[in-house]
Design an enzyme around this catalytic site. Sequence first.
Site: not given
Ligand code: XIL
Length: 403
Positions: A183, A311
Amino acid sequence: MFKKITRRNFIWFSLGFVAAVGTTKVTLNYHSKQKILALDNPAKDFTVIGTSSLKERAAVKGLMYGTAIRNHHLWEDSKLAETLVKECQILVPEWALKWYIPNPALRPEPNIFDFSEVDKILAFAQNKGLQLRGHTLVWHESLPPWFQDTVNSNNAQQILEQHINTVVGRYAGKMHSWDVVNEAINEGYLLVREQKNNIPNNLKNNLRKTPWLELLGDNYIDKAFRLTHQADPTATLVYNDYGLDYDTDADEAKRNAVLNLLENLKSKGTPIHALGIQAHLDASETNFNPDKLRSFLRDVASLGLKIMITELDVTDEKLPSDIEMRDRIIAKTYEDYLSTVLSEPAVTTVITWGISDKYSWLSDFKPRPDKAAVRPLPFDANMNRKLGWNAIARAFDNARLRS
Ligand code: XIL
């Protein structure tokens, strides 16, 4: 000239104004509800042929399917573990390889690395014949409480080197891939605002203002990839981001900015091997243009990069409460998206951000207004397959064989 506005006139004007606003809101609400209902097709079935798992359906096409997992869920829920081993070929720790999510945290103190959870999940994966991927080495979230007071422009390079050499070095040769940087590009709506102000679409302007950028300058991404490749030459190195999926000004701007970053890195000889598309989808989003997304994927692939869907999940935050309708619209979203991205041969891996609704991060991050349990993932809270599972299975079954 101006007729004195009497108290009575003012009250009538105000009532009329409030009524007009109210009517407009009701009308807009009605139309957005109609657009969402139009997404549902009760007649569409998601028939699946055979009894193969997602892992098996992906493998016969040269693809891999997997999921993110929070360690403690795996140790506490044997049904989850059983489902995950049956359905997945690759795992990614949702928390354990971030700098700091106390579960216990990887980096509790500046000079302490706690690998206990990562070692356990790696042992589990190896024991079950699964691959493991790392998420994530450089991100502006999940930084430790000590980071801000400890890391400065004098020691940031050394601290980045220490983190990557220690963490990547420990698991060298055992990791499928790493999300090296996560990101790093600005939010799409900010990029659109820059466009409107005629700010050029280039790396310097497109980068998110993270601590890493402030401390190390805009070459921090290249540095992180070179350090990671040096620490583990066998791992596939990935740049990972979100907001790349839809036919909106924001997503279009972000696709352009990510492509610009990838071109910049490739031109510098940065050891980057793949783009990770997070694909946090929205079941109520109607601006999906397969041709535009395919064109972006082709542009990324033309740089010699692979593409991983890293994701994947589908929020039902804005869908009506009816569960069967929600599951149908979510399944349609999965099938429409995956049939589009899997038409690009460079797409090799599909990972959902969780496998069961019981453990989705969206319960907290995008809860439904009616407080009903969210249903974003292929399995329900009791580990039963849902239409979303069928949709993913159908997308794998209809995908072309990877060479
Ligand atoms: C999220 C997790 O799912 C949560 O449990 C945590 O509190 C915050 O991070 N993009 C990403 C992930 O790259 O690392 C994030 O994961 C969700 C958004």
